[in-house]
Design a protein around this motif. Structure first.
Motif, PDB file in Angstrom:
ATOM      1  N   ARG A 130      -3.448 -34.708  75.283  1.00  0.00           N
ATOM      2  CA  ARG A 130      -3.676 -33.944  74.378  1.00  0.00           C
ATOM      3  C   ARG A 130      -4.393 -34.808  73.265  1.00  0.00           C
ATOM      4  N   PHE A 131      -4.053 -36.110  73.074  1.00  0.00           N
ATOM      5  CA  PHE A 131      -4.735 -37.083  72.193  1.00  0.00           C
ATOM      6  C   PHE A 131      -5.990 -37.233  72.601  1.00  0.00           C
ATOM      7  N   SER A 132      -6.078 -37.540  73.794  1.00  0.00           N
ATOM      8  CA  SER A 132      -7.713 -37.905  74.252  1.00  0.00           C
ATOM      9  C   SER A 132      -8.742 -36.640  74.272  1.00  0.00           C
ATOM     10  N   ALA A 133      -7.985 -35.512  74.517  1.00  0.00           N
ATOM     11  CA  ALA A 133      -8.700 -34.301  74.418  1.00  0.00           C
ATOM     12  C   ALA A 133      -9.272 -33.813  72.737  1.00  0.00           C
ATOM     13  N   GLY A 134      -8.103 -34.044  71.878  1.00  0.00           N
ATOM     14  CA  GLY A 134      -8.344 -33.948  70.565  1.00  0.00           C
ATOM     15  C   GLY A 134      -9.389 -34.711  70.067  1.00  0.00           C
ATOM     16  N   THR A 135      -9.452 -35.919  70.367  1.00  0.00           N
ATOM     17  CA  THR A 135     -10.207 -36.998  69.850  1.00  0.00           C
ATOM     18  C   THR A 135     -11.773 -36.647  70.349  1.00  0.00           C
ATOM     19  N   PHE A 136     -11.784 -36.297  71.719  1.00  0.00           N
ATOM     20  CA  PHE A 136     -13.098 -36.137  72.053  1.00  0.00           C
ATOM     21  C   PHE A 136     -13.658 -34.943  71.725  1.00  0.00           C
ATOM     22  N   TYR A 137     -13.026 -33.747  71.153  1.00  0.00           N
ATOM     23  CA  TYR A 137     -13.579 -32.821  70.583  1.00  0.00           C
ATOM     24  C   TYR A 137     -13.939 -32.801  68.912  1.00  0.00           C
ATOM     25  N   ARG A 138     -13.174 -33.637  68.633  1.00  0.00           N
ATOM     26  CA  ARG A 138     -13.592 -33.991  67.014  1.00  0.00           C
ATOM     27  C   ARG A 138     -14.923 -34.661  67.070  1.00  0.00           C
ATOM     28  N   LEU A 139     -14.769 -35.663  67.929  1.00  0.00           N
ATOM     29  CA  LEU A 139     -16.197 -36.504  67.988  1.00  0.00           C
ATOM     30  C   LEU A 139     -17.141 -35.542  68.504  1.00  0.00           C
ATOM     31  N   MET A 146     -21.520 -28.416  66.658  1.00  0.00           N
ATOM     32  CA  MET A 146     -20.743 -27.136  67.020  1.00  0.00           C
ATOM     33  C   MET A 146     -19.265 -27.398  67.018  1.00  0.00           C
ATOM     34  N   ASP A 147     -18.546 -26.547  66.686  1.00  0.00           N
ATOM     35  CA  ASP A 147     -17.160 -26.714  66.699  1.00  0.00           C
ATOM     36  C   ASP A 147     -16.569 -26.392  68.182  1.00  0.00           C
ATOM     37  N   MET A 148     -16.169 -27.419  68.802  1.00  0.00           N
ATOM     38  CA  MET A 148     -15.853 -27.543  70.348  1.00  0.00           C
ATOM     39  C   MET A 148     -14.409 -27.439  70.415  1.00  0.00           C
ATOM     40  N   SER A 149     -13.742 -27.488  69.376  1.00  0.00           N
ATOM     41  CA  SER A 149     -12.340 -27.962  69.366  1.00  0.00           C
ATOM     42  C   SER A 149     -11.590 -26.914  70.227  1.00  0.00           C
ATOM     43  N   ARG A 150     -11.977 -25.643  70.277  1.00  0.00           N
ATOM     44  CA  ARG A 150     -11.074 -24.601  71.140  1.00  0.00           C
ATOM     45  C   ARG A 150     -12.243 -24.152  72.348  1.00  0.00           C
ATOM     46  N   ALA A 151     -13.206 -24.885  72.503  1.00  0.00           N
ATOM     47  CA  ALA A 151     -14.109 -24.405  73.639  1.00  0.00           C
ATOM     48  C   ALA A 151     -13.535 -24.517  74.967  1.00  0.00           C
ATOM     49  N   SER A 152     -14.010 -23.761  75.891  1.00  0.00           N
ATOM     50  CA  SER A 152     -13.714 -23.887  77.390  1.00  0.00           C
ATOM     51  C   SER A 152     -14.738 -23.334  78.171  1.00  0.00           C
ATOM     52  N   ASP A 153     -14.538 -23.509  79.317  1.00  0.00           N
ATOM     53  CA  ASP A 153     -15.812 -23.214  80.343  1.00  0.00           C
ATOM     54  C   ASP A 153     -15.732 -21.841  80.858  1.00  0.00           C
ATOM     55  N   PHE A 154     -14.510 -21.011  80.038  1.00  0.00           N
ATOM     56  CA  PHE A 154     -14.226 -19.874  80.607  1.00  0.00           C
ATOM     57  C   PHE A 154     -15.034 -18.737  79.759  1.00  0.00           C
ATOM     58  N   LYS A 155     -16.305 -18.473  80.300  1.00  0.00           N
ATOM     59  CA  LYS A 155     -17.464 -17.654  79.827  1.00  0.00           C
ATOM     60  C   LYS A 155     -17.856 -16.560  80.651  1.00  0.00           C
ATOM     61  N   LEU A 156     -18.372 -15.688  79.938  1.00  0.00           N
ATOM     62  CA  LEU A 156     -19.141 -14.409  80.485  1.00  0.00           C
ATOM     63  C   LEU A 156     -20.540 -14.394  79.984  1.00  0.00           C
ATOM     64  N   LEU A 157     -21.499 -14.730  80.766  1.00  0.00           N
ATOM     65  CA  LEU A 157     -22.915 -14.528  80.427  1.00  0.00           C
ATOM     66  C   LEU A 157     -23.870 -13.422  80.942  1.00  0.00           C
ATOM     67  N   PHE A 174     -23.865 -29.918  80.802  1.00  0.00           N
ATOM     68  CA  PHE A 174     -22.697 -29.816  79.888  1.00  0.00           C
ATOM     69  C   PHE A 174     -22.380 -28.385  79.812  1.00  0.00           C
ATOM     70  N   PHE A 175     -21.940 -27.671  80.439  1.00  0.00           N
ATOM     71  CA  PHE A 175     -21.871 -25.981  80.508  1.00  0.00           C
ATOM     72  C   PHE A 175     -21.490 -25.618  78.972  1.00  0.00           C
ATOM     73  N   ARG A 176     -20.377 -26.188  78.591  1.00  0.00           N
ATOM     74  CA  ARG A 176     -19.729 -25.716  77.026  1.00  0.00           C
ATOM     75  C   ARG A 176     -20.799 -26.023  76.161  1.00  0.00           C
ATOM     76  N   ALA A 177     -21.379 -26.925  76.005  1.00  0.00           N
ATOM     77  CA  ALA A 177     -22.366 -27.380  75.008  1.00  0.00           C
ATOM     78  C   ALA A 177     -23.703 -26.567  75.195  1.00  0.00           C
ATOM     79  N   LEU A 178     -24.192 -26.296  76.525  1.00  0.00           N
ATOM     80  CA  LEU A 178     -25.405 -25.812  76.640  1.00  0.00           C
ATOM     81  C   LEU A 178     -25.442 -24.117  76.438  1.00  0.00           C
TER      82      LEU A 178
END
Ligand code: UDP
Ligand code: MG
Length: 302
Positions: A130-139, A146-157, A174-178
């Motif tokens: 949780r800590f590493s994921a949290g820090t990663f998304y803040r950075l 972009m706000d990535m804190s609650r982003a996931s790879d679950f998407k429909l395009l 990096f699917f989430r960001a792209l």
């Protein structure tokens, strides 16, 4: 038709259940679909399980990698293989609820072209994770804006967004960001991360940190600016210290020799080496990109 891309790495015990659940849910919702399993070089019987299913069901297709290339590569291979007018990406472990998939499809029918699954809760995770994921998304959010804190790879395009994504030439994707970068009419659907039904998450804390550092460097030049600012900071400090030293010298009580020199050497030496390290990290990424190697190698597909 809806294509569902499912990256799978050592998931032999999950394939059958996942395919069955998706089939049930999508048939009940009256959605025409295909499932595209991407076997990311699994070392267990994942490929066998997938072929058992696809032999009897034309709606089940697969792409098999020659070795493990990672989830991002698997997602992109799935996107490239998908034939539907809209394509969803979801995990094999059903942590992304199939019911939400139906909801996303509904949003697509309303005309949205990018439907993002947003985590309402993160599900069961260890403290370190949780800590590493949290820090990663803040950075990552800071670095990419972009706000990535609650982003996931679950998407429909929509097909248009998929084609846009496939036109990105970079090796490190990096699917989430792209998928936020491509634009299009966007909406999001909240979901609760379910617990993994079988097996364990493939992410160790060390691999998460590596993943985080790589993605930050690939999507932002921010660390390079930190080097410059560290230089400006030490310059300011040096001006003051320099003046102080000279004044002391002319007044006849100069600073203690060796201690000062050693401290300054150590300090500037570290700053310089960290700076070179950051430059080197970027250089290695540039090196990876200019080699133009394929993102993945397919050994078999149907
Ligand atoms: N996965 C993959 N290649 C990998 C690691 C994972 O295709 O090298 C797949 C895995 O099979 C699963 C999804 O990516 O379908 C998410 O993996 P996992 O559940 O281990 O990660 P978490 O849910 O903890 O983010
Ligand atoms: Mg999972």
């Amino acid at each position: 038709m809806l294509s569902v891309v499912i990256p799978s790495y050592n998931e032999e015990n999950l394939i059958k259940n996942t395919a069955g659940t998706l089939k049930k849910v999508l048939t009940r919702a009256d959605i025409d679909y295909e499932l595209v399993f991407v076997n990311d070089g699994s070392s267990d019987n994942t490929q066998q399980r997938i072929e058992d299913l696809s032999d009897n069901d034309p709606k089940i297709r697969f792409v098999c990698f020659s070795r493990n290339f990672g989830k991002e590569a698997a997602i992109f291979a799935g996107l490239a293989a998908a034939k539907g007018e809209c394509v969803a990406v979801m995990d094999c472990d059903l942590q992304h609820p199939p019911a939400t998939l139906v909801e996303m499809y509904g949003e697509w029918r309303k005309g949205y072209e990018v439907v993002e699954g947003v985590k309402r809760s993160r599900g069961e995770e260890s403290g370190a994770h949780r800590f590493s994921a949290g820090t990663f998304y803040r950075l990552m959010s800071k670095a990419t804006g972009m706000d990535m804190s609650r982003a996931s790879d679950f998407k429909l395009l929509d097909r248009k967004a998929v084609d846009a994504l496939l036109s990105f030439p970079e090796y490190h994707v990096f699917f989430r960001a792209l998928s936020s970068l491509v634009g299009f009419k966007k909406t999001s659907v909240d979901f609760d991360v379910a617990e993994r039904t079988e097996g364990e998450s493939k992410w160790s804390t060390a691999s998460l940190i590596k993943y985080a550092l790589n993605n930050i460097v690939e999507y932002s030049a921010f660390p390079l600016h930190i080097v410059t600012w560290a230089g400006v900071f030490t310059l300011i400090v040096s001006v003051f210290l320099g003046i102080e030293t000279l004044v002391r010298y002319f007044l006849g009580n100069s600073a203690e020799g060796f201690t000062t020199v050693i401290l300054l050497q150590l300090f500037t030496g570290s700053i310089i080496m960290i700076g070179i390290g950051i430059l080197g990290f970027y250089l290695s990424k540039v090196y990876d990109e200019v080699k133009r190697r394929p993102r993945y190698i397919i050994s078999k597909m149907n």
